[in-house]
Design a protein around this motif. Structure first.
Motif, PDB file in Angstrom:
ATOM      1  N   ALA A 124      35.314  52.776  35.045  1.00 22.31           N
ATOM      2  CA  ALA A 124      34.508  51.559  34.980  1.00 22.31           C
ATOM      3  C   ALA A 124      35.044  50.606  33.910  1.00 22.31           C
ATOM      4  CB  ALA A 124      33.055  51.924  34.700  1.00 22.31           C
ATOM      5  N   ARG A 125      35.362  51.145  32.760  1.00 21.45           N
ATOM      6  CA  ARG A 125      35.851  50.322  31.652  1.00 21.45           C
ATOM      7  C   ARG A 125      37.199  49.676  31.993  1.00 21.45           C
ATOM      8  NH1 ARG A 125      35.328  53.763  27.813  1.00 21.45           N
ATOM      9  NH2 ARG A 125      37.407  54.656  28.085  1.00 21.45           N
ATOM     10  N   THR A 126      38.070  50.403  32.670  1.00 20.01           N
ATOM     11  CA  THR A 126      39.375  49.864  33.049  1.00 20.01           C
ATOM     12  C   THR A 126      39.219  48.634  33.938  1.00 20.01           C
ATOM     13  OG1 THR A 126      40.458  52.028  32.883  1.00 20.01           O
ATOM     14  CG2 THR A 126      41.527  50.373  34.273  1.00 20.01           C
ATOM     15  N   ALA A 127      38.318  48.706  34.902  1.00 19.95           N
ATOM     16  CA  ALA A 127      38.089  47.568  35.794  1.00 19.95           C
ATOM     17  C   ALA A 127      37.534  46.378  35.027  1.00 19.95           C
ATOM     18  CB  ALA A 127      37.133  47.966  36.915  1.00 19.95           C
ATOM     19  N   TYR A 128      36.574  46.636  34.170  1.00 15.97           N
ATOM     20  CA  TYR A 128      35.957  45.559  33.389  1.00 15.97           C
ATOM     21  C   TYR A 128      36.987  44.880  32.478  1.00 15.97           C
ATOM     22  CZ  TYR A 128      32.982  43.262  29.919  1.00 15.97           C
ATOM     23  OH  TYR A 128      32.410  42.341  29.078  1.00 15.97           O
ATOM     24  N   GLU A 129      37.792  45.675  31.799  1.00 17.43           N
ATOM     25  CA  GLU A 129      38.779  45.118  30.873  1.00 17.43           C
ATOM     26  C   GLU A 129      39.900  44.395  31.618  1.00 17.43           C
ATOM     27  OE1 GLU A 129      39.931  48.452  28.481  1.00 17.43           O
ATOM     28  OE2 GLU A 129      38.132  48.317  27.198  1.00 17.43           O
ATOM     29  N   ALA A 130      40.111  44.751  32.904  1.00 14.24           N
ATOM     30  CA  ALA A 130      41.134  44.069  33.702  1.00 14.24           C
ATOM     31  C   ALA A 130      40.622  42.755  34.275  1.00 14.24           C
ATOM     32  CB  ALA A 130      41.599  44.977  34.835  1.00 14.24           C
ATOM     33  N   GLY A 131      39.323  42.501  34.110  1.00 12.87           N
ATOM     34  CA  GLY A 131      38.772  41.215  34.541  1.00 12.87           C
ATOM     35  C   GLY A 131      37.796  41.265  35.693  1.00 12.87           C
ATOM     36  N   ALA A 132      37.321  42.433  36.085  1.00  9.63           N
ATOM     37  CA  ALA A 132      36.347  42.530  37.180  1.00  9.63           C
ATOM     38  C   ALA A 132      35.036  41.855  36.775  1.00  9.63           C
ATOM     39  CB  ALA A 132      36.087  43.978  37.543  1.00  9.63           C
ATOM     40  N   ARG A 133      34.528  41.011  37.663  1.00  7.63           N
ATOM     41  CA  ARG A 133      33.226  40.377  37.409  1.00  7.63           C
ATOM     42  C   ARG A 133      32.100  41.401  37.473  1.00  7.63           C
ATOM     43  NH1 ARG A 133      28.898  39.514  36.409  1.00  7.63           N
ATOM     44  NH2 ARG A 133      27.520  37.745  36.852  1.00  7.63           N
ATOM     45  N   TRP A 134      32.216  42.318  38.422  1.00 11.23           N
ATOM     46  CA  TRP A 134      31.194  43.344  38.585  1.00 11.23           C
ATOM     47  C   TRP A 134      31.836  44.735  38.658  1.00 11.23           C
ATOM     48  CZ3 TRP A 134      26.268  42.029  37.992  1.00 11.23           C
ATOM     49  CH2 TRP A 134      25.858  40.724  38.304  1.00 11.23           C
ATOM     50  N   VAL A 135      31.231  45.665  37.964  1.00 12.99           N
ATOM     51  CA  VAL A 135      31.579  47.074  38.092  1.00 12.99           C
ATOM     52  C   VAL A 135      30.358  47.741  38.716  1.00 12.99           C
ATOM     53  CG1 VAL A 135      32.185  49.194  36.900  1.00 12.99           C
ATOM     54  CG2 VAL A 135      33.107  47.005  36.094  1.00 12.99           C
ATOM     55  N   VAL A 136      30.538  48.272  39.929  1.00 15.21           N
ATOM     56  CA  VAL A 136      29.410  48.788  40.697  1.00 15.21           C
ATOM     57  C   VAL A 136      29.416  50.314  40.651  1.00 15.21           C
ATOM     58  CG1 VAL A 136      28.256  48.783  42.940  1.00 15.21           C
ATOM     59  CG2 VAL A 136      29.559  46.767  42.196  1.00 15.21           C
ATOM     60  N   LEU A 137      28.309  50.877  40.187  1.00 17.97           N
ATOM     61  CA  LEU A 137      28.170  52.327  40.060  1.00 17.97           C
ATOM     62  C   LEU A 137      27.587  52.877  41.359  1.00 17.97           C
ATOM     63  CD1 LEU A 137      26.651  52.362  36.452  1.00 17.97           C
ATOM     64  CD2 LEU A 137      29.064  52.185  37.160  1.00 17.97           C
ATOM     65  N   CYS A 138      28.355  53.713  42.044  1.00 16.72           N
ATOM     66  CA  CYS A 138      27.965  54.177  43.377  1.00 16.72           C
ATOM     67  C   CYS A 138      27.438  55.611  43.361  1.00 16.72           C
ATOM     68  CB  CYS A 138      29.157  54.109  44.326  1.00 16.72           C
ATOM     69  SG  CYS A 138      29.892  52.469  44.483  1.00 16.72           S
ATOM     70  N   ASP A 139      26.266  55.797  43.954  1.00 19.14           N
ATOM     71  CA  ASP A 139      25.758  57.148  44.203  1.00 19.14           C
ATOM     72  C   ASP A 139      26.137  57.491  45.644  1.00 19.14           C
ATOM     73  OD1 ASP A 139      24.423  59.563  43.876  1.00 19.14           O
ATOM     74  OD2 ASP A 139      22.505  58.735  44.553  1.00 19.14           O
ATOM     75  N   THR A 140      27.410  57.759  45.842  1.00 16.08           N
ATOM     76  CA  THR A 140      27.995  57.851  47.181  1.00 16.08           C
ATOM     77  C   THR A 140      27.391  58.975  48.005  1.00 16.08           C
ATOM     78  OG1 THR A 140      30.040  57.031  46.199  1.00 16.08           O
ATOM     79  CG2 THR A 140      30.183  57.913  48.424  1.00 16.08           C
ATOM     80  N   ASN A 141      27.111  60.106  47.402  1.00 19.56           N
ATOM     81  CA  ASN A 141      26.519  61.231  48.132  1.00 19.56           C
ATOM     82  C   ASN A 141      24.999  61.135  48.224  1.00 19.56           C
ATOM     83  OD1 ASN A 141      28.992  62.331  48.627  1.00 19.56           O
ATOM     84  ND2 ASN A 141      28.887  63.890  47.032  1.00 19.56           N
TER      85      ASN A 141
END
Length: 532
Positions: free
Chosen positions: A161-178
């Motif tokens: 999550a942090r990698t995406a945010y620091e790379a410039g992602a506007r949204w980091v979405v936490l998925c409860d996939t199962n």
């Protein structure tokens, strides 16, 4: 303190398309996107451009005017650069405002499913986000299996999550996939994540395998997340996704959320919620869930007895919100007064004005009830509903009269020895004093032949229907087997781009289809202002 803005992200056309038995056509996708846009959804995810011809065609032109249109795809493959990844190239070529990447956030999946080092997964996240950002797109990362991953290895899940945010992602979405995480776990984990990533950059994507997707989404919002992903009517693979219809009702009507959070769905649009929910089901040829929260036909129904008596005195005794706020109907089965209130609102929605004291209103209500008992459903057939009301009001011109029709199907060998099936239709219609007989043949079936014959010659009205065409046809069979009642929905369009849907019901599928075809032409003539 001002209300915190909650952004609604709809994935009906991507994750919802994974529902067993659901198949969206290109026209279906465009219609759903338009409904979501009108409703006030912030993001509409259209699918996976490049994955199949349908989604690629859908992304050739943006279908929304207000909502941001989002394309979904994977982060770059290991062993190649983002610039040389065909999946990312397809995403960047799509006519989309935002790009949603999906990446594994559970170390177990990185090892077993991707079979790559954990660090390579992080590199793929960073480089993919950076590439989309460089192309001027808003970027999101769906952290797949985030909650299971966090429970197994919190440091690695959080690093994704942090990698995406620091790379410039506007949204980091936490998925409860199962879909197996419970609300208290969601709340605690999201609260921990907000210590690293600001809540106004966090989203929640919940599946309903424990029946907790809506509760989990609200728990995430309480813990700081500011984007909710879900689908109309909770569509989605296995047990479905978080139901955005239910979430919108809760966020707008429950005081706990209404006072603290704001969404783009205003009060007027909220009144369309029931219509949107049922229209989607009709489009998919599914019976709407009568017991769905907020929008179900039984959501505000009370049978005779002490409950009904109390509701008649004060609806708040057995209603947690007013049904009219979401466009639904109060039904007290010993009284039709609530029905009239809802009917007035529905008529106003389609452009028909009838006051509660107008005696014609009761006749319209009686006719609707009788038609529904026969199997009609008007939630997805506004044009037929409009014609029904206008006929009872005495405002429907008698443009033409169908004297008879026939439709035949013949299976034979053609001149090449190939086994083919042809349909022939004959329609006899009276326009004023003129009697017209038209014949048409089609290899596409008896309904197409009837459509061609009916529109072949309508006398003085012919020029007004030249641009009319049938664009979709759906059949639902119910109440029995081979002797069942059949409901047919036909969607039509004209040269202006306008679309409308009509309905026919009969034990005979051809008769039901013909009813809907006649309604479609009649509605077109009314749109054109034709006179009898």
């Amino acid at each position: 303190m001002s209300a915190a803005r909650i952004h609604l992200f709809d994935t009906t056309l991507r994750d919802g398309a994974q529902t067993t038995g659901v198949d969206f056509s290109l026209d279906d996708k465009r219609s759903v996107a338009a409904m979501l846009d009108k409703l006030g959804i912030d993001y509409v995810e259209g699918g996976y451009p490049g994955a199949n011809p349908l989604d690629t065609a859908f992304f050739a032109q943006k279908p929304t005017t207000q909502a941001k249109f989002a394309a979904f795809g994977m982060t770059k493959r290991a062993g190649r650069s983002a610039a040389n990844d065909p999946g990312i190239a397809a995403l960047l070529e799509a006519k989309a405002d935002a790009i949603v990447f999906v990446a594994k956030a559970w170390d177990y999946h990185v090892h077993v499913a991707l079979e790559i080092p954990l660090e390579d997964n992080l590199i793929g996240i960073a480089e993919s986000v950076e590439a989309a950002r460089a192309a001027g797109r808003e970027v999101m990362l769906d952290c797949e299996h985030f909650f299971d991953g966090y429970k197994a290895n919190p440091d690695y899940a959080l690093s994704c999550a942090r990698t995406a945010y620091e790379a410039g992602a506007r949204w980091v979405v936490l998925c409860d996939t199962n879909g197996g995480t419970l609300p208290d776990e969601i709340s605690a984990i999201v609260a921990e994540v907000t210590k690293t990533i600001p809540g106004d950059h966090l989203g929640i994507h919940a599946h309903d395998d424990c029946g907790c997707a809506v509760a989990n989404s609200l728990a995430a919002v309480e813990a700081g997340a500011r984007q909710i992903q879900g689908t109309l009517n909770g569509l989605g693979e296995r047990c479905g996704n978080a139901n955005l219809v239910t979430l919108i009702g809760a966020l707008k009507l429950k005081e706990r959320y209404r006072e603290r959070f704001a969404i783009a769905v205003d009060a007027t649009r909220l009144g369309e919620l029931t219509h949107v929910s049922r229209a989607l089901d009709e489009m998919l040829n599914r019976a709407p869930n009568r017991h769905a929260p907020f929008v179900g036909a039984s959501a505000f129904t009370t049978k005779a007895g002490i409950h009904a008596s109390a509701v008649l005195k004060d609806p708040r005794t057995y209603e947690h919100v007013p049904p009219e706020a979401i466009g639904n109907l109060r039904k007290v089965l010993i009284s039709d007064q609530g029905g009239k209130s809802n009917l007035v609102a529905e008529l106003e929605r389609i452009g028909v004005t009838l006051g509660r004291d107008d005696p014609r209103l009761g006749r319209v209500l009686d006719e609707v009830k009788e038609k529904e008992a026969q199997g009609y459903a008007f939630e997805g057939a506004d044009a037929s509903f409009f014609l029904l009301a206008k006929r009872i009001m005495g405002e429907l011109p008698a443009y033409f009269e169908i004297e008879r029709f026939t439709a035949n199907v013949e299976r034979r060998h053609n001149a090449l020895g190939e086994l083919v099936t042809f349909s022939e239709a004959i329609v006899k219609v009276k326009v004023g004093e003129e009697v017209l007989i038209s014949v048409a043949e089609s290899a596409l079936g008896p309904v197409n032949a009837l459509d061609l014959a009916l529109r072949k010659d309508l006398g003085r009205y012919q020029s007004l229907i030249e641009g009319l065409r049938l664009v979709d046809y759906k059949v639902r069979v119910f109440q029995g087997g081979t002797d069942a009642v059949t409901r047919v929905l036909i969607e039509s369009a004209d040269e202006t781009g306008a679309r409308w849907t009509t309905v026919g019901v009969s034990a005979n599928i051809i008769d039901a289809s013909f009813q809907a075809l006649v309604d479609s032409i009649t509605y077109k003539l009314m749109r054109e202002g034709a006179t009898a």
